[in-house]
Enzyme design. Sequence first.
Site, PDB file in Angstrom:
ATOM      1  N   HIS A 121      66.311  26.414  64.053  1.00  0.00           N
ATOM      2  CA  HIS A 121      66.461  24.960  63.881  1.00  0.00           C
ATOM      3  C   HIS A 121      65.542  24.216  64.851  1.00  0.00           C
ATOM      4  O   HIS A 121      64.847  23.275  64.475  1.00  0.00           O
ATOM      5  CB  HIS A 121      67.899  24.515  64.185  1.00  0.00           C
ATOM      6  N   LYS A 137      84.680  22.176  54.591  1.00  0.00           N
ATOM      7  CA  LYS A 137      84.197  23.439  55.156  1.00  0.00           C
ATOM      8  C   LYS A 137      84.688  23.560  56.597  1.00  0.00           C
ATOM      9  O   LYS A 137      84.510  22.633  57.393  1.00  0.00           O
ATOM     10  CB  LYS A 137      82.667  23.422  55.131  1.00  0.00           C
ATOM     11  N   ARG A 184      63.521  29.479  54.596  1.00  0.00           N
ATOM     12  CA  ARG A 184      63.367  30.836  55.124  1.00  0.00           C
ATOM     13  C   ARG A 184      62.943  31.808  54.025  1.00  0.00           C
ATOM     14  O   ARG A 184      61.925  32.448  54.111  1.00  0.00           O
ATOM     15  CB  ARG A 184      64.675  31.328  55.741  1.00  0.00           C
ATOM     16  N   SER A 194      72.707  30.380  61.494  1.00  0.00           N
ATOM     17  CA  SER A 194      73.878  30.170  62.346  1.00  0.00           C
ATOM     18  C   SER A 194      74.901  31.281  62.100  1.00  0.00           C
ATOM     19  O   SER A 194      75.557  31.753  63.034  1.00  0.00           O
ATOM     20  CB  SER A 194      74.522  28.820  62.051  1.00  0.00           C
TER      21      SER A 194
HETATM   22  P1  ADP Z   1      72.195  27.745  58.551  1.00  0.00           P
HETATM   23  O1  ADP Z   1      73.682  27.788  58.791  1.00  0.00           O
HETATM   24  O2  ADP Z   1      71.783  28.623  57.392  1.00  0.00           O
HETATM   25  O3  ADP Z   1      71.389  27.983  59.773  1.00  0.00           O
HETATM   26  P2  ADP Z   1      71.980  24.793  58.403  1.00  0.00           P
HETATM   27  O4  ADP Z   1      72.675  23.975  57.375  1.00  0.00           O
HETATM   28  O5  ADP Z   1      72.492  24.630  59.791  1.00  0.00           O
HETATM   29  O6  ADP Z   1      71.937  26.300  57.936  1.00  0.00           O
HETATM   30  O7  ADP Z   1      70.407  24.511  58.370  1.00  0.00           O
HETATM   31  C1  ADP Z   1      69.862  23.230  58.419  1.00  0.00           C
HETATM   32  C2  ADP Z   1      68.429  23.293  57.952  1.00  0.00           C
HETATM   33  O8  ADP Z   1      67.690  24.173  58.785  1.00  0.00           O
HETATM   34  C3  ADP Z   1      68.231  23.818  56.526  1.00  0.00           C
HETATM   35  O9  ADP Z   1      67.163  23.094  55.938  1.00  0.00           O
HETATM   36  C4  ADP Z   1      67.850  25.275  56.749  1.00  0.00           C
HETATM   37  O10 ADP Z   1      67.073  25.782  55.684  1.00  0.00           O
HETATM   38  C5  ADP Z   1      67.027  25.149  58.021  1.00  0.00           C
HETATM   39  N1  ADP Z   1      67.003  26.396  58.792  1.00  0.00           N
HETATM   40  C6  ADP Z   1      68.036  27.078  59.309  1.00  0.00           C
HETATM   41  N2  ADP Z   1      67.620  28.168  59.971  1.00  0.00           N
HETATM   42  C7  ADP Z   1      66.251  28.181  59.871  1.00  0.00           C
HETATM   43  C8  ADP Z   1      65.218  29.067  60.327  1.00  0.00           C
HETATM   44  N3  ADP Z   1      65.504  30.171  61.009  1.00  0.00           N
HETATM   45  N4  ADP Z   1      63.943  28.742  60.011  1.00  0.00           N
HETATM   46  C9  ADP Z   1      63.662  27.630  59.288  1.00  0.00           C
HETATM   47  N5  ADP Z   1      64.575  26.768  58.831  1.00  0.00           N
HETATM   48  C10 ADP Z   1      65.863  27.032  59.115  1.00  0.00           C
END
Ligand code: ADP
Length: 158
Positions: free
Chosen positions: A17, A41, A90, A128
């Site tokens: 992130h 959720k 990703r 996450s």
């Molecule tokens: P997650 O729980 O899968 O990490 P989130 O809802 O917190 O998902 O993610 C927020 C945004 O960050 C989304 O657009 C997600 O695709 C992006 N994201 C999450 N992890 C990564 C990563 N490792 N690389 C690039 N983008 C990411």
Amino acid sequence: MTKAIYPGSFDPVTKGHLDIIQRASKIMEHITVAVLENPRKVATFDIEERVAMLNLVTKTCPNVTVDYYRGLLIDYAQNKNINIIIKGLRAMSDFEFEFQMALVNQKLKPAMETMFMMTNNKYSYLSSSIVKEIASLGGDISSLVPPEVYETIVAKYR
Ligand code: ADP
């Protein structure tokens, strides 16, 4: 001013992130990181904890602010006068869902643009949920999350 919103659950924030936030903040004049408070959720970290962790890891980024929202992202964005949504991609598995969301948002608010940023290949496997899975099993998450939030995350599983 080119303002964008970077929405997500951030439950908790990871290095993946933060990489997107830092790269996006070099392109946009201002980034609002918006944490979704989703009553349907169950989150591991409550909204205050998620916002506090994001504030900590972005405190050196002058053009980044952190906020949270409920309901439709496009309504929140419109209230803030923001027309650009940033999403990280990703793998193909992200693509299908994000493709649908981008088209729905475009249908509901034609002025809203979704821009996708490809993951840094260092973090392409990182989510996450993976962080929480490893932390809950007592594994080392220090290379997966920003150092400022490491203790808070580990403490949750003690
Ligand atoms: P997650 O729980 O899968 O990490 P989130 O809802 O917190 O998902 O993610 C927020 C945004 O960050 C989304 O657009 C997600 O695709 C992006 N994201 C999450 N992890 C990564 C990563 N490792 N690389 C690039 N983008 C990411």
